[in-house]
Design an enzyme around this catalytic site. Structure first.
Site, mmCIF file in Angstrom:
data_model
loop_
_atom_site.group_PDB
_atom_site.id
_atom_site.type_symbol
_atom_site.label_atom_id
_atom_site.label_comp_id
_atom_site.label_asym_id
_atom_site.label_seq_id
_atom_site.Cartn_x
_atom_site.Cartn_y
_atom_site.Cartn_z
ATOM 1 N N CYS A 196 36.108 13.511 50.427
ATOM 2 C CA CYS A 196 35.563 12.146 50.460
ATOM 3 C C CYS A 196 35.101 11.714 49.062
ATOM 4 C CB CYS A 196 34.395 12.118 51.446
ATOM 5 S SG CYS A 196 33.338 10.671 51.329
ATOM 6 N N CYS A 211 31.398 10.885 48.882
ATOM 7 C CA CYS A 211 30.581 12.103 48.928
ATOM 8 C C CYS A 211 30.541 12.765 47.551
ATOM 9 C CB CYS A 211 31.147 13.088 49.949
ATOM 10 S SG CYS A 211 31.229 12.433 51.625
#
Length: 97
Positions: free
Chosen positions: A22, A25
């Site tokens: 991600c 993230c």
């Protein structure tokens, strides 16, 4: 460590559910590391990779990454998903101290 134990290690606990793939993230990783350092000894910060902890993420109803959850005395008091400003996240955690 069992999740229910993790969320009660200190009166206030910050949990992040993330995924290695991600991009949001990945951008939050240094932010969370800094918050962890700033709050050391006061608030425990736990990070769970949703791919390695799928059952825990499902049990917590996590359906987006990153998802941040703040617990106070083992009870969820705040939750938000997505990238956010580090100062906002730090202030939010400190508001529960």
């Amino acid at each position: 460590m069992i999740y229910t134990e993790a969320i009660t290690t200190t009166p206030v606990v910050l949990v992040e559910f993330y995924a290695t793939w991600c991009p949001h993230c990945r951008r939050m990783m240094p932010v969370v590391a800094q918050i962890k350092e700033l709050l050391q000894g006061t608030v425990d910060v736990y990070q769970f990779d949703i791919d390695a902890n799928e059952a825990v993420a499902d049990a917590q109803g996590v359906n987006a990454t990153p998802t941040f959850i703040i617990y106070r005395d083992g009870q969820e008091v705040w939750r938000e998903s997505g990238e956010m400003d580090g100062q906002f996240l730090l202030d939010k955690v400190q508001s529960f101290l």
